[in-house]
Structures are given as structure tokens and as C-alpha cells.
Design an enzyme around this catalytic site. Structure first.
Site, mmCIF file in Angstrom:
data_model
loop_
_atom_site.group_PDB
_atom_site.id
_atom_site.type_symbol
_atom_site.label_atom_id
_atom_site.label_comp_id
_atom_site.label_asym_id
_atom_site.label_seq_id
_atom_site.Cartn_x
_atom_site.Cartn_y
_atom_site.Cartn_z
ATOM 1 N N ASP A 1 -10.012 3.068 1.687
ATOM 2 C CA ASP A 1 -10.083 2.538 3.070
ATOM 3 C C ASP A 1 -10.707 3.569 3.991
ATOM 4 O O ASP A 1 -11.549 3.264 4.835
ATOM 5 C CB ASP A 1 -8.669 2.259 3.618
ATOM 6 C CG ASP A 1 -8.081 0.963 3.077
ATOM 7 O OD1 ASP A 1 -8.849 0.102 2.642
ATOM 8 O OD2 ASP A 1 -6.835 0.832 3.111
ATOM 9 N N LYS B 1 0.808 -1.228 0.000
ATOM 10 C CA LYS B 1 0.000 0.000 0.000
ATOM 11 C C LYS B 1 0.840 1.276 0.000
ATOM 12 O O LYS B 1 0.399 2.304 -0.500
ATOM 13 C CB LYS B 1 -0.942 0.025 1.210
ATOM 14 C CG LYS B 1 -2.118 -0.915 1.066
ATOM 15 C CD LYS B 1 -3.108 -0.711 2.189
ATOM 16 C CE LYS B 1 -4.220 -1.720 2.119
ATOM 17 N NZ LYS B 1 -5.218 -1.560 3.163
#
Ligand code: ATR
Length: 274
Positions: free
Chosen positions: A103, A67
Site C-alpha cells: 500500500d 490487515k
């Protein structure tokens, strides 16, 4: 699949446990979109991105451990992902790869379904990439955030970026909070019988959110229910985040109820109870 099929997929390692393909492929089918979502177990991220750039791609979901590293190989990072410091979504648009983060919005939407955030005292357990997304989202929505972590130094580094409080996990007993969020993997399958904190430290009447989604009801959420708290299951963040990815890739509203049903069926087949 045919020559025009667009490729989407999950890039990470490990990827076996993921159910995102079930949600995205059902959504593509339902909206008659010629695309397929696959799982790519990737160690060498730079090589993977270089190769796939030249193919007919729609975009990727990015998971552990890529990420943060993914940000180095993309053409543009949107503002939110830049501020969070992590990308969980890559969108292919006009031959460019754009990094985004769903997210944060996925988690904030799950929280807002149970509570307002403005001026609430929120504690985040853990100080990894997910904690960064949550700390950003909560601060943007007016909450007072404290980050508690096993390694207090890491909590300090996030706290400095987002103007939060921080400390070691043992500080929890001194904090009066309205919202408690677990971003550590403690309690995740197959170690489902442990909780990141004991039951007596869960404030009665608070909202407790565990981003662990397997098992469906973690030990922490079980304790929270027993203490009369409102609970939010990790699966909500996953569903919301995937729906937002789908919308970024296709420009169409995601069939959220269908995606929810598909992932809940997977959970039931995996032996989880509601
Ligand atoms: P993610 O990207 O999902 O947030 P991560 O970056 O690996 O995952 O972060 C996991 C967090 O959970 C870390 O803050 C980690 O604590 P450390 O910074 O001390 O490593 C925390 N964590 C992991 N295992 C833990 C455990 N057994 N007890 C307490 N905290 C734990």
C-alpha cells in the site's frame, strides 16, 4: 487449472466489490504463469491461513478487516510492514508465509508521479490502516505530515509512531499544505455525492490524492480540479500496489499497462466516466 496451478487470492470481508482478480489473472495469462487469483470471503483468518498453508499457494492480498490481525499468523513480517503495523500482502516462500505491505509504495509512487515529497507539507485525512501506510511513506520521503481525523485520539496514536502533527478535521482551515490525501471512505460508492471536506478548504495549487477508487473521480477530486489542483485518482494506488504484489509473488516484472487497462475496463462497465 491443473494439479500444478498455484493459488493466489484476496482474503477479506467483503471481497465482492474488488477488481484485483481481473488484474492478476490477466497478468498471469500474459506471462504464461500457471496460477489463479480467487476471492476468499473470510471471517476466521487463523483457520483460513492454517488450512491454506498446506496447499500449493503463491500468496494472498489481504484487505479489510484483516490487515493488522494477519500479522499474528505469519512466519515473518518484513521491515516495512512491521513499521507500518499492517500487512496487505502475504508471500509464500520456502514453505514460510511472509507478510509485506505494498500500500505504502503504491501510494508513494502515485504521489511522486505528480510531485516531489521532500519538505512538502502534507495533510492526511483519516487515521486507519491506510493512513498509517501513507504517514510512513511520506515521512520516509521527507514530507512534513499532519494527520487529521474525526477521532483526534486515533490521529494522535499514528502521529506518535511516525513523528507527525495531528488534530481534529476542523484544524484543516488553519493549515497551509502542499499535498492533501483522503484516506477516509467518505465519497465512496454508493455515497459518491459527498466530500470529506468542503471546496473552500482545498488549497489552490495543491496536489490532491483521494485513495477512494470507486467512483473514478470522487467529489473531492472534482472540487480539487475546480480549484486548479493537480489530482491523483485512487485507482493509481491500487494498480501500483497490485503490480508490486505480482512482482513479489512471481519475481517477474508486472505487465502494468495490461493491468491498468483491465481495471479501467471494469470501471467503465461499472458506469464510471474518465
Ligand atoms: P483503512 O484501513 O482503509 O484506513 P479504517 O481503518 O476503517 O480503514 O479507517 C477509516 C478512517 O476513516 C478512520 O480514521 C475513520 O475515522 P474514525 O477514526 O473517527 O472512525 C475515518 N472515517 C470513516 N468514516 C468517516 C466519516 N463519515 N467522516 C469522517 N471520517 C470517517
Amino acid at each position: 487449472m491443473n494439479k500444478k496451478t498455484k493459488i493466489a487470492g484476496l482474503v477479506g470481508n467483503p471481497v465482492d466489490h474488488s477488481w484485483s482478480h481481473v488484474m492478476h489473472n490477466a497478468a498471469f495469462d500474459a506471462l504464461n504463469i500457471n496460477a489463479a487469483y480467487l476471492k476468499f470471503k473470510v471471517d476466521k483468518l487463523e483457520e483460513f491461513i492454517d488450512y491454506f498453508r498446506s496447499l500449493n499457494i503463491m500468496g494472498f492480498s489481504v484487505t479489510i478487516p484483516h490487515k493488522m490481525e494477519a500479522m499474528k499468523y505469519l512466519d515473518k513480517i518484513d521491515n516495512k510492514a512491521k513499521k507500518i503495523g499492517a500487512v496487505n500482502t502475504i508471500v509464500a516462500r520456502n514453505n514460510k508465509l511472509i507478510g509485506c505491505n505494498t500500500d505504502c509504495d503504491g501510494a508513494v509512487k502515485a504521489l511522486k508521479s505528480k510531485t516531489s515529497l521532500n519538505r512538502k507539507n502534507a495533510v492526511i485525512l483519516g487515521a486507519g490502516g491506510s493512513a498509517r501506510a501513507l504517514a510512513y511513506g511520506l515521512s520516509e520521503n521527507g514530507a512534513n505530515v499532519t494527520i487529521l481525523n474525526r477521532t483526534a485520539e486515533k490521529a494522535k496514536s499514528i502521529a506518535e509512531d511516525f513523528e507527525c502533527g495531528y488534530g481534529p478535521l476542523k484544524d484543516l482551515k488553519n493549515i497551509k499544505y502542499d499535498i492533501l490525501i483522503n484516506t477516509t471512505p467518505v465519497g465512496m460508492h454508493p455515497n459518491a455525492d459527498i466530500s470529506p471536506i468542503p471546496k473552500n478548504l482545498i488549497n489552490k495549487g495543491s496536489v490532491v490524492f483521494d485513495i477512494v477508487f470507486n467512483p473514478y473521480k470522487t467529489k473531492l477530486l472534482e472540487f480539487a480540479e475546480k480549484n486548479g489542483c493537480a489530482t491523483i485518482h485512487g485507482i493509481e494506488m491500487l494498480i501500483n500496489g497490485n503490480a508490486l504484489q505480482f512482482e513479489l509473488w512471481t519475481g517477474k516484472n508486472a505487465p502494468v499497462q495490461l493491468m491498468r487497462k483491465k481495471v479501467m475496463d471494469c470501471m467503465k462497465n461499472a458506469g464510471n466516466k474518465n
